[in-house]
Design a protein around this motif. Structure first.
Motif, PDB file in Angstrom:
ATOM      1  N   ILE A 292      79.215  76.497  35.138  1.00 57.18           N
ATOM      2  CA  ILE A 292      79.843  77.597  34.408  1.00 57.18           C
ATOM      3  C   ILE A 292      81.188  77.112  33.888  1.00 57.18           C
ATOM      4  O   ILE A 292      82.098  76.820  34.672  1.00 57.18           O
ATOM      5  CB  ILE A 292      80.045  78.834  35.309  1.00 57.18           C
ATOM      6  CG1 ILE A 292      78.687  79.358  35.806  1.00 57.18           C
ATOM      7  CG2 ILE A 292      80.804  79.933  34.579  1.00 57.18           C
ATOM      8  CD1 ILE A 292      77.808  79.910  34.711  1.00 57.18           C
ATOM      9  N   GLU A 293      81.324  77.005  32.580  1.00 57.77           N
ATOM     10  CA  GLU A 293      82.550  76.469  31.984  1.00 57.77           C
ATOM     11  C   GLU A 293      83.588  77.574  31.802  1.00 57.77           C
ATOM     12  O   GLU A 293      84.085  77.823  30.707  1.00 57.77           O
ATOM     13  CB  GLU A 293      82.222  75.803  30.641  1.00 57.77           C
ATOM     14  CG  GLU A 293      81.261  74.627  30.765  1.00 57.77           C
ATOM     15  CD  GLU A 293      80.865  74.047  29.426  1.00 57.77           C
ATOM     16  OE1 GLU A 293      81.170  74.680  28.391  1.00 57.77           O
ATOM     17  OE2 GLU A 293      80.257  72.962  29.419  1.00 57.77           O
ATOM     18  N   ASN A 294      83.915  78.217  32.912  1.00 55.37           N
ATOM     19  CA  ASN A 294      84.826  79.355  32.883  1.00 55.37           C
ATOM     20  C   ASN A 294      85.305  79.604  34.311  1.00 55.37           C
ATOM     21  O   ASN A 294      84.642  79.172  35.265  1.00 55.37           O
ATOM     22  CB  ASN A 294      84.094  80.600  32.344  1.00 55.37           C
ATOM     23  CG  ASN A 294      85.002  81.537  31.588  1.00 55.37           C
ATOM     24  OD1 ASN A 294      85.933  81.118  30.904  1.00 55.37           O
ATOM     25  ND2 ASN A 294      84.772  82.828  31.723  1.00 55.37           N
ATOM     26  N   PRO A 295      86.415  80.292  34.512  1.00 53.58           N
ATOM     27  CA  PRO A 295      86.840  80.595  35.883  1.00 53.58           C
ATOM     28  C   PRO A 295      85.943  81.614  36.574  1.00 53.58           C
ATOM     29  O   PRO A 295      85.987  81.755  37.787  1.00 53.58           O
ATOM     30  CB  PRO A 295      88.260  81.171  35.700  1.00 53.58           C
ATOM     31  CG  PRO A 295      88.685  80.748  34.343  1.00 53.58           C
ATOM     32  CD  PRO A 295      87.429  80.687  33.530  1.00 53.58           C
ATOM     33  N   PHE A 296      85.148  82.343  35.793  1.00 50.12           N
ATOM     34  CA  PHE A 296      84.221  83.327  36.337  1.00 50.12           C
ATOM     35  C   PHE A 296      83.037  83.433  35.387  1.00 50.12           C
ATOM     36  O   PHE A 296      83.033  82.869  34.290  1.00 50.12           O
ATOM     37  CB  PHE A 296      84.899  84.694  36.517  1.00 50.12           C
ATOM     38  CG  PHE A 296      85.547  85.215  35.260  1.00 50.12           C
ATOM     39  CD1 PHE A 296      84.822  85.952  34.334  1.00 50.12           C
ATOM     40  CD2 PHE A 296      86.884  84.968  35.001  1.00 50.12           C
ATOM     41  CE1 PHE A 296      85.404  86.425  33.171  1.00 50.12           C
ATOM     42  CE2 PHE A 296      87.488  85.444  33.843  1.00 50.12           C
ATOM     43  CZ  PHE A 296      86.740  86.174  32.931  1.00 50.12           C
ATOM     44  N   CYS A 297      82.015  84.168  35.793  1.00 47.11           N
ATOM     45  CA  CYS A 297      80.802  84.283  34.988  1.00 47.11           C
ATOM     46  C   CYS A 297      80.936  85.383  33.946  1.00 47.11           C
ATOM     47  O   CYS A 297      81.422  86.478  34.250  1.00 47.11           O
ATOM     48  CB  CYS A 297      79.591  84.580  35.876  1.00 47.11           C
ATOM     49  SG  CYS A 297      79.244  83.293  37.091  1.00 47.11           S
ATOM     50  N   ASP A 298      80.512  85.096  32.729  1.00 50.52           N
ATOM     51  CA  ASP A 298      80.378  86.109  31.695  1.00 50.52           C
ATOM     52  C   ASP A 298      79.139  85.770  30.870  1.00 50.52           C
ATOM     53  O   ASP A 298      78.457  84.778  31.135  1.00 50.52           O
ATOM     54  CB  ASP A 298      81.634  86.227  30.827  1.00 50.52           C
ATOM     55  CG  ASP A 298      81.968  84.941  30.091  1.00 50.52           C
ATOM     56  OD1 ASP A 298      81.204  83.966  30.205  1.00 50.52           O
ATOM     57  OD2 ASP A 298      82.998  84.911  29.391  1.00 50.52           O
ATOM     58  N   ASN A 299      78.830  86.596  29.891  1.00 50.45           N
ATOM     59  CA  ASN A 299      77.592  86.415  29.141  1.00 50.45           C
ATOM     60  C   ASN A 299      77.542  85.066  28.428  1.00 50.45           C
ATOM     61  O   ASN A 299      76.530  84.357  28.474  1.00 50.45           O
ATOM     62  CB  ASN A 299      77.428  87.545  28.121  1.00 50.45           C
ATOM     63  CG  ASN A 299      76.115  87.471  27.392  1.00 50.45           C
ATOM     64  OD1 ASN A 299      75.050  87.428  27.998  1.00 50.45           O
ATOM     65  ND2 ASN A 299      76.167  87.436  26.067  1.00 50.45           N
ATOM     66  N   ALA A 300      78.634  84.696  27.742  1.00 51.70           N
ATOM     67  CA  ALA A 300      78.654  83.435  27.002  1.00 51.70           C
ATOM     68  C   ALA A 300      78.489  82.239  27.935  1.00 51.70           C
ATOM     69  O   ALA A 300      77.776  81.281  27.617  1.00 51.70           O
ATOM     70  CB  ALA A 300      79.947  83.318  26.205  1.00 51.70           C
TER      71      ALA A 300
END
Length: 312
Positions: A174-182
């Motif tokens: 996951i290329e983010n600090p948290f999960c989102d749709n993108a």
């Protein structure tokens, strides 16, 4: 095995890039921000629920905002604080947990727009049509408006996340600090054009719809104030509208930054920071801006504070 049908049950969250020495200061800052947002928003909910002179349509509609802010902070900050203290290789999350987190992240974002829209409608009726306010803004209308705001958020986010869950995925980070749709649909090696288009179009529609509706509301209120020579009415309108507009701008700017930076990989670190700020700044500032600027709530806080001082 075909990469297009492979699924990872455990995902790794990229998180924030913090050094070992800065991880504890970052944890403390996030922890204090989380505690402040939770305590201030729950306090507002409790005050509105228990104080009889706050039992009116404006405050009941406003109560949706701190409820949503509690959801927005709780859905990411506790886990984010845990990840900051972990090594990068230990920041794991199950696919189902990730999907649930993404779902509530987007419910929070969408509901923020819809709640501020119904609050703007309430202020429009109160200022532009005060004689019919009690007849229009009944308890039934308040329930309908609140249900509409939450129902639209839940419905569209369910469709959006459902489109993503149908995809197989061939990546596990996951290329983010948290999960989102993108972040979720970027795990797939399939064609994600529909998902990307749905997310962008929906974000633009909601942002434009809320911006246009709130802008038109304020234009009508401003026209009424210009034509009116009632200083009390004009003063009330300015205080109410400036407070509501400040809350809206805080939410709109914070959200726009991380939504559109998602489409530009070269600004990955700025996007991560912006996405976290969206779940910290509005929930932290809303109780201060809206709560303390509302006369009834401000007087109640002062009364409770004075009582505690006398008792001590």
């Amino acid at each position: 095995m075909d990469n297009f049908t492979f699924r990872y049950s455990i995902l790794f969250v990229e998180g924030l890039r913090v050094t070992h020495h800065s991880s504890y200061p970052a944890f403390i800052v996030l922890f204090l921000a989380y505690i402040f947002a939770i305590v201030s928003n729950i306090t507002l909910i409790f005050m509105i629920s228990t104080e009889k002179n706050l039992h009116d349509p404006m405050h009941f509609l406003f109560c949706n905002l701190p409820v949503n802010d509690v959801i927005g902070t709780t859905v990411i900050l506790p886990r984010l604080m845990q990840d900051i203290l972990r090594e990068a290789s230990e920041r794991s999350i199950t696919y189902m947990e990730c999907a649930i987190q993404a779902y509530f992240v987007h419910v929070f974002t969408a509901a923020s727009h819809y709640i501020l829209m119904i609050m703007a409608f309430d202020r429009y009726v109160a200022i532009c049509n005060p004689l019919r306010y009690s007849a229009i803004m009944t308890n039934k209308m308040v329930i309908k408006l609140s249900a509409l705001a939450w129902g639209l958020a839940v419905l569209v986010v369910t469709i959006m996340i459902g489109l993503t869950l149908r995809l197989s995925h061939c990546r596990s980070t996951i290329e983010n600090p948290f999960c989102d749709n993108a972040s979720l649909f970027k795990l797939s090696c399939e064609n994600v054009g529909i998902n990307n288009a749905f997310g962008v179009i929906y974000s633009i529609i909601v942002a434009c719809l809320s911006a246009v509706s709130i802008f038109l509301t304020y234009v009508k209120i401003a026209v009424l104030c210009i034509r009116s020579k009632n200083k009390a009415l004009n003063s009330k309108a300015i205080k109410t509208c400036s407070t509501h507009l400040a809350v809206y701008l805080i939410m709109f700017i914070s959200g726009a930054i991380f939504i559109f930076l998602h489409r530009f990989p070269e600004y990955a670190e700025s996007r991560k920071l912006g996405s976290i700020m969206f779940h910290i700044i509005p929930p932290g500032l809303n109780p201060l801006v809206y709560g303390l600027q509302t006369k009834e709530i401000r007087h109640k806080i002062v009364k409770v504070w004075n009582r505690k001082i006398r008792n001590s």
